[in-house]
Design an enzyme around this catalytic site. Structure first.
Site, PDB file in Angstrom:
ATOM      1  N   GLY A   1     -32.331  77.928  24.093  1.00 52.66           N
ATOM      2  CA  GLY A   1     -32.178  78.628  23.002  1.00 52.66           C
ATOM      3  C   GLY A   1     -31.608  77.945  21.925  1.00 52.66           C
ATOM      4  O   GLY A   1     -29.589  77.855  21.349  1.00 52.66           O
TER       5      GLY A   1
ATOM      6  N   GLY B   1     -30.740  78.956  18.350  1.00 57.06           N
ATOM      7  CA  GLY B   1     -30.430  79.719  17.289  1.00 57.06           C
ATOM      8  C   GLY B   1     -29.435  78.657  16.219  1.00 57.06           C
ATOM      9  O   GLY B   1     -29.187  77.624  16.756  1.00 57.06           O
TER      10      GLY B   1
ATOM     11  N   THR C   1     -39.530  77.821  20.239  1.00 61.25           N
ATOM     12  CA  THR C   1     -40.539  77.576  19.189  1.00 61.25           C
ATOM     13  C   THR C   1     -39.414  75.447  18.757  1.00 61.25           C
ATOM     14  O   THR C   1     -38.835  75.667  19.493  1.00 61.25           O
ATOM     15  CB  THR C   1     -40.155  78.670  17.781  1.00 61.25           C
ATOM     16  OG1 THR C   1     -38.021  77.608  18.708  1.00 61.25           O
ATOM     17  CG2 THR C   1     -40.557  79.940  17.799  1.00 61.25           C
TER      18      THR C   1
ATOM     19  N   ASN D   1     -23.858  87.001  24.709  1.00 56.00           N
ATOM     20  CA  ASN D   1     -23.064  88.430  24.246  1.00 56.00           C
ATOM     21  C   ASN D   1     -23.338  89.249  26.097  1.00 56.00           C
ATOM     22  O   ASN D   1     -23.792  90.601  25.584  1.00 56.00           O
ATOM     23  CB  ASN D   1     -22.920  89.016  22.963  1.00 56.00           C
ATOM     24  CG  ASN D   1     -21.569  87.955  22.344  1.00 56.00           C
ATOM     25  OD1 ASN D   1     -21.065  87.936  22.991  1.00 56.00           O
ATOM     26  ND2 ASN D   1     -22.236  88.262  21.188  1.00 56.00           N
TER      27      ASN D   1
ATOM     28  N   SER E   1     -17.019  82.561  20.687  1.00 52.28           N
ATOM     29  CA  SER E   1     -16.976  83.055  19.053  1.00 52.28           C
ATOM     30  C   SER E   1     -16.666  82.510  18.476  1.00 52.28           C
ATOM     31  O   SER E   1     -16.364  81.538  18.266  1.00 52.28           O
ATOM     32  CB  SER E   1     -15.551  83.961  19.205  1.00 52.28           C
ATOM     33  OG  SER E   1     -14.583  84.541  17.801  1.00 52.28           O
TER      34      SER E   1
ATOM     35  N   GLY F   1     -19.456  81.976  15.430  1.00 56.44           N
ATOM     36  CA  GLY F   1     -20.875  81.493  14.741  1.00 56.44           C
ATOM     37  C   GLY F   1     -21.197  81.038  13.840  1.00 56.44           C
ATOM     38  O   GLY F   1     -20.902  79.508  14.232  1.00 56.44           O
TER      39      GLY F   1
ATOM     40  N   LYS G   1     -14.762  88.800  26.057  1.00 60.55           N
ATOM     41  CA  LYS G   1     -15.423  89.093  24.482  1.00 60.55           C
ATOM     42  C   LYS G   1     -15.611  90.150  24.411  1.00 60.55           C
ATOM     43  O   LYS G   1     -15.748  90.269  23.155  1.00 60.55           O
ATOM     44  CB  LYS G   1     -16.624  88.302  25.215  1.00 60.55           C
ATOM     45  CG  LYS G   1     -17.343  87.539  23.483  1.00 60.55           C
ATOM     46  CD  LYS G   1     -16.515  87.454  22.446  1.00 60.55           C
ATOM     47  CE  LYS G   1     -17.696  86.690  21.257  1.00 60.55           C
ATOM     48  NZ  LYS G   1     -18.883  87.526  20.782  1.00 60.55           N
TER      49      LYS G   1
ATOM     50  N   ASN H   1     -14.623  91.667  20.778  1.00 63.39           N
ATOM     51  CA  ASN H   1     -15.877  92.576  19.286  1.00 63.39           C
ATOM     52  C   ASN H   1     -15.472  93.188  19.537  1.00 63.39           C
ATOM     53  O   ASN H   1     -15.619  94.277  18.094  1.00 63.39           O
ATOM     54  CB  ASN H   1     -17.212  91.964  20.555  1.00 63.39           C
ATOM     55  CG  ASN H   1     -17.663  90.880  20.219  1.00 63.39           C
ATOM     56  OD1 ASN H   1     -16.871  89.573  20.378  1.00 63.39           O
ATOM     57  ND2 ASN H   1     -19.426  91.014  19.759  1.00 63.39           N
TER      58      ASN H   1
ATOM     59  N   GLU I   1     -13.012  93.463  16.889  1.00 66.25           N
ATOM     60  CA  GLU I   1     -12.970  93.017  15.699  1.00 66.25           C
ATOM     61  C   GLU I   1     -13.979  93.997  14.771  1.00 66.25           C
ATOM     62  O   GLU I   1     -13.986  94.515  13.570  1.00 66.25           O
ATOM     63  CB  GLU I   1     -14.922  91.686  15.728  1.00 66.25           C
ATOM     64  CG  GLU I   1     -15.146  91.652  14.693  1.00 66.25           C
ATOM     65  CD  GLU I   1     -16.854  90.460  15.150  1.00 66.25           C
ATOM     66  OE1 GLU I   1     -17.648  91.137  15.220  1.00 66.25           O
ATOM     67  OE2 GLU I   1     -16.604  89.781  16.194  1.00 66.25           O
ATOM     68  N   TYR I   2     -14.609  95.208  15.442  1.00 63.72           N
ATOM     69  CA  TYR I   2     -14.768  96.326  14.849  1.00 63.72           C
ATOM     70  C   TYR I   2     -13.836  97.228  13.840  1.00 63.72           C
ATOM     71  O   TYR I   2     -14.731  97.654  12.623  1.00 63.72           O
ATOM     72  CB  TYR I   2     -15.696  97.689  15.832  1.00 63.72           C
ATOM     73  CG  TYR I   2     -17.280  96.988  16.035  1.00 63.72           C
ATOM     74  CD1 TYR I   2     -17.446  95.482  16.343  1.00 63.72           C
ATOM     75  CD2 TYR I   2     -18.084  97.875  17.121  1.00 63.72           C
ATOM     76  CE1 TYR I   2     -19.450  94.976  17.166  1.00 63.72           C
ATOM     77  CE2 TYR I   2     -19.702  97.640  16.744  1.00 63.72           C
ATOM     78  CZ  TYR I   2     -19.992  95.926  17.442  1.00 63.72           C
ATOM     79  OH  TYR I   2     -20.743  96.349  17.384  1.00 63.72           O
TER      80      TYR I   2
END
Length: 331
Positions: free
Chosen positions: A7, A9, A32, A95, A121, A123, A189, A193, A196-197
């Site tokens: 993965g 990404g 891909t 997540n 965490s 990003g 985690k 999050n 974080e919100y």
């Protein structure tokens, strides 16, 4: 140390890059081919499929899956568990819902494959800054993976040490923690999050009030046209409410104080909902966290300046792009 990374990404690619730069040998695979080719050009070892990835790792193996939570990760866990052998370790760094980790770990035990969940965490900034990691799994598996976690973590950096920690586990100071058994990493985690919100919503509402002070409905003598970019900047320096999220908000406001490129339709990726569910299960009041989740739902119907700041912060820390808005942004 060898590690398979599945993965590639935004985060998966940079996790592999950071490990490669630290001297670890990463075998990489993605559905891909483009990200595989890009990383292969940087010296990482490409795999043509999952079986090839497993073949290129020496036993006992370790493989890290970095995919969106849900069916795609579930399918990849199932596929990898059929290819790995007793003594290997399978890591889910996305997540994932923590109860899924508990179930998977029990299933892996029957094959003597260790399952480790890593709440990650950092990003899109993790390549340079490092990743804060909250880890669940057996002590033996987590200890074996310590060179990987140590390389990915930010380290002590310039943050002052907390008094009284000398006799405690040194890993949290370096940016990673063994939170407990399987599921504990993703549970911590998940709450991270959820918090974080709440933090983001507080900034969004506060800056919305600051901006609203110029509203024509207020008496002339009580109107202020405030420079939001400068306010964000000064709060970064010595203020009790300074944070990395504020840093990102300051960056967004410096780019464009109107945030015109953002509609304010704020998505939620699931962890906020799970946090509220956990609060209900535990009968723990979570007024702020619940309200911040519901504010995101509301943002998809009508958009305020604060919503645009939320979208801007999400884009800055994670590269999250808004979905098309139902309505034009509020003035």
């Amino acid at each position: 140390m060898q590690l398979g990374v599945v993965g590639l990404g935004r985060m998966g690619s940079n996790i592999a890059r950071r490990l490669h730069r630290a001297g670890h040998h990463c075998v990489i695979y993605n559905r891909t081919p483009k990200p595989v080719a890009e990383l292969a050009a940087e010296g990482l070892a490409p795999a043509t499929d999952l079986a090839d990835l497993v073949r290129k790792l020496d036993a006992p193996r370790a493989a890290w899956i970095m995919l969106p939570a849900g069916a795609i990760t579930e399918g990849m866990i199932d596929a990898m568990s059929e290819l790995l052998s007793a003594g290997d370790i399978l890591i889910d760094g996305g997540n994932t819902f923590y109860k899924d980790d508990i179930r998977r770990a029990k299933a892996m035990e029957t094959k003597n494959i260790a399952y480790v969940d890593v709440g990650t965490s950092g990003g899109i900034w993790g390549l340079e800054r490092g990743y804060c990691m909250m880890i669940g799994g057996s002590k033996a598996a987590v200890d074996r993976l310590d060179p990987i976690f140590n390389a990915l973590a930010p380290g002590l950096g310039a943050i002052a040490r907390t008094p009284g920690r000398d006799a405690r586990d040194p890993r949290p100071e370096h940016g990673y923690i063994h939170a407990g058994p399987a599921g504990a990493g993703h549970f911590v985690k998940m709450i991270h999050n959820g918090i974080e919100y709440g933090l983001m919503q507080a900034y969004a509402e506060g800056f919305g009030i600051l901006r609203g002070k110029a509203d024509a409905r207020l008496p002339d003598t009580e109107r202020f046209t405030l420079d939001l970019a400068d306010i964000a900047e000064v709060w970064r320096r010595g203020s009790v409410i300074s944070s990395w999220l504020l840093d990102l908000g300051a960056m967004a406001l410096a780019d464009d104080s109107t945030l015109a490129n953002f509609t304010g339709a704020v998505e939620d990726s699931g962890e906020g909902r799970w946090t509220v569910d956990a609060a209900v299960e535990e009968a723990v009041p979570a007024n702020v966290l619940a309200a911040s989740l519901f504010a995101r739902f509301r943002s998809r119907e009508e958009h305020t300046f604060g919503d645009r700041l939320l979208s801007a912060m999400r884009f800055k820390f994670g590269g999250h792009v808004e979905h098309p808005a139902k309505h034009p942004p509020a003035k």
